[in-house]
Design a protein around this motif. Structure first.
Motif, short mmCIF file in Angstrom:
data_model
loop_
_atom_site.label_atom_id
_atom_site.label_comp_id
_atom_site.label_asym_id
_atom_site.label_seq_id
_atom_site.Cartn_x
_atom_site.Cartn_y
_atom_site.Cartn_z
N GLU A 323 -8.86 4.33 30.84
CA GLU A 323 -8.05 3.13 30.68
C GLU A 323 -7.19 2.91 31.91
N THR A 324 -7.34 1.74 32.53
CA THR A 324 -6.46 1.36 33.62
C THR A 324 -5.22 0.70 33.03
N PHE A 325 -4.20 0.43 33.87
CA PHE A 325 -3.00 -0.23 33.38
C PHE A 325 -3.33 -1.61 32.82
N ASP A 326 -4.23 -2.34 33.48
CA ASP A 326 -4.61 -3.66 32.99
C ASP A 326 -5.20 -3.57 31.58
N GLN A 327 -6.06 -2.56 31.37
CA GLN A 327 -6.68 -2.39 30.05
C GLN A 327 -5.65 -2.00 29.00
N LEU A 328 -4.71 -1.12 29.38
CA LEU A 328 -3.67 -0.71 28.44
C LEU A 328 -2.80 -1.89 28.03
N ILE A 329 -2.47 -2.74 28.99
CA ILE A 329 -1.65 -3.93 28.70
C ILE A 329 -2.41 -4.89 27.79
N TRP A 330 -3.71 -5.08 28.08
CA TRP A 330 -4.48 -6.09 27.35
C TRP A 330 -4.93 -5.60 25.98
N ASN A 331 -4.91 -4.29 25.73
CA ASN A 331 -5.39 -3.75 24.45
C ASN A 331 -4.63 -4.32 23.26
N GLY A 332 -3.38 -4.75 23.47
CA GLY A 332 -2.59 -5.28 22.35
C GLY A 332 -2.81 -6.75 22.08
N MET A 333 -3.72 -7.38 22.82
CA MET A 333 -3.96 -8.82 22.66
C MET A 333 -5.23 -9.08 21.85
N ALA A 334 -5.16 -10.06 20.96
CA ALA A 334 -6.31 -10.43 20.13
C ALA A 334 -6.78 -11.83 20.50
N GLU A 335 -8.08 -12.03 20.42
CA GLU A 335 -8.69 -13.33 20.78
C GLU A 335 -8.79 -14.22 19.55
N ASP A 336 -8.52 -15.50 19.73
CA ASP A 336 -8.62 -16.45 18.62
C ASP A 336 -9.01 -17.82 19.17
N ARG A 337 -9.32 -18.78 18.26
CA ARG A 337 -9.69 -20.14 18.67
C ARG A 337 -8.98 -21.14 17.77
N ASP A 338 -8.63 -22.28 18.39
CA ASP A 338 -7.97 -23.33 17.62
C ASP A 338 -9.01 -24.20 16.91
N ALA A 339 -8.54 -25.25 16.27
CA ALA A 339 -9.44 -26.11 15.49
C ALA A 339 -10.52 -26.78 16.35
#
Length: 442
Positions: A323-339
């Motif tokens: 895990e790089t720092f970028d991956q560690l930071i992004w691991n807490g983000m979830a993907e979603d889509r609007d209407a």
């Protein structure tokens, strides 16, 4: 014989001769000079270049020997010698076994009788000044790391020397050395995933380099023979001086030398350049052919944009290791889509993302926005991108455990560039905003 063979230098002949020797052949400067009728100085320089290329090695009491060039291979496994360096240790005995691989480590925080079930050959026992545990580990085929700066008895050292199993000491405590070893293992996993130019250059066939005296007709014949459109041009010392392609000489008479059609002082890279950097170099310079040189600007390989991008695509399909720092930071983000099907991301601010004041780091915010932009751009265009420029506005601070929403908005997109506006909000209040331009790498 290739068109350029007539102008090959003695130095290049020597290097090619060494490369053609059978693996295991002993080589001497005097013998090399005599066989190819050159001076010993010329033979010595060729031998040193061959050593730099990794095709010969000089061993004590044996001399210089032809060896098989090994591809880059960063092993997941550490050797005992690696561990000694990582924990800043000093060897007490069994130095002959430092080259052996470490398969796992065991912390000796238990009774000696209970240790047996956890120790096996190739493992490392991490323990304090317990000589009975030292003996047990060596008998089971394991190395020993003594923490706290303690030593051990002469008998234990003699046993380590007899079994060729290293025993070494570190001034750090058990928790610290275990953390240091874990960190080193993760770093290796990350390095293995990062592909370098040498990973693809090493599997290519012989380089077809030209001299300035080669004619346009000879270049066209070589292009048809090898299926290549562009060639590096080198001087008498194999240093890259330019690039020439079929399109550059198509209007020249067949018997005219290519020297006036050469593109001088070309952009180059080294074997240690990452594939991502090589792709960016070719993208920004608008080129699709890259000579690879050593520190003396001597040609060692060539790569094309197609080869680099194919290798990068294959690498991206491999499982994520480390895990790089970028991956560690992004691991807490979830993907979603609007209407409307547009992509956006949401997550929480973790303690690792904060400054000492308890608010999110501006560097982390920048990373979150750029990672979101890369993913949104790929979702829209199907291509990978790199950041060209970014203007960011930090409007208000947010603190640990606050939820955030990252919303990308496409401003403009073309085959090569993508302009995006990025917003980060907390409870419908704008936190940060940026406008960025991305460049497609394929």
């Amino acid at each position: 014989m290739d068109a350029q063979d007539g102008t090959i230098t003695k130095h290049e002949q020597l290097v090619q001769h060494i490369e053609g020797l059978k693996v295991g052949t002993k080589i001497s400067v005097r013998k090399l000079a005599k066989e190819l009728c050159v001076s010993e100085g010329t033979a010595y320089r060729a031998l040193k270049e061959a050593e730099g290329l990794g095709i010969v090695v000089t061993k004590e009491r044996i001399g210089t020997v032809r060896i098989e060039r090994k591809p880059r291979n960063i092993s997941e496994q550490l050797t005992f010698a690696d561990v000694v360096e990582i924990v800043e240790g000093h060897v007490l005995g069994g130095a002959e076994g430092l080259h052996k691989n470490l398969h796992k480590y065991v912390i000796g925080a238990m009774k000696v009788e209970a240790m047996v079930r956890y120790i096996d050959a190739g493992s490392l026992m991490i323990v304090g000044n317990r000589e009975d545990a030292h003996f047990l580990a060596l008998e089971q085929g394991a190395g020993v790391l003594i923490t706290g700066g303690f030593g051990t008895s002469r008998e234990v050292k003699q046993q380590a020397d007899k079994l060729n199993l290293p025993i070494f000491s570190s001034r750090h405590d058990t928790f610290t050395v275990a953390s240091m070893i874990n960190r080193a293992i993760f770093d290796r996993l990350i390095k293995r995933k990062i592909m370098l130019v040498e990973d693809i250059a090493g599997v290519k066939p012989k380089i077809h380099a030209l001299k300035c005296s080669v004619t346009a007709g000879e270049l066209i014949k070589m292009s048809k023979k090898y299926g290549e459109q562009r060639f590096p041009v080198t001087d008498e010392w194999n240093r890259v001086i330019g690039i020439v392609g079929v399109k550059d000489v198509v209007k020249l008479p067949e018997d005219q030398a290519i020297d006036r059609a050469i593109t001088r002082n070309p952009v180059t890279a080294t074997l240690k350049t990452s594939l991502a950097s090589a792709a960016q170099i070719m993208m920004w310079e608008g080129i699709d052919f890259l000579p690879i040189v050593d520190r003396n600007r001597k040609l060692v390989a060539t790569v094309t944009r197609k080869e680099v991008l194919e290798a990068m695509r294959n690498a991206s399909n491999q499982p994520q290791l480390g895990e790089t720092f970028d991956q560690l930071i992004w691991n807490g983000m979830a993907e979603d889509r609007d209407a409307e099907g547009n992509l956006f991301f949401n997550g929480f601010i973790t303690p690792q993302m904060a400054t000492e004041l308890g608010t999110i780091s501006q560097g982390v915010l920048t990373t979150v926005m750029s990672q979101a932009a890369f993913k949104a751009a790929k979702d829209i265009s199907g291509r990978d991108h790199v950041l060209d420029n970014m203007s960011t506005y930090f409007i208000r601070p947010i603190q640990i455990e606050d939820p955030i929403v990252v919303t990308p908005r496409l401003l403009e997109i073309s085959r090569r560039t993508c302009k995006m506006e990025m917003e980060i909000s907390h409870q419908s209040s704008l936190v940060s905003k940026s406008v960025m331009t991305l460049q497609a790498i394929d």
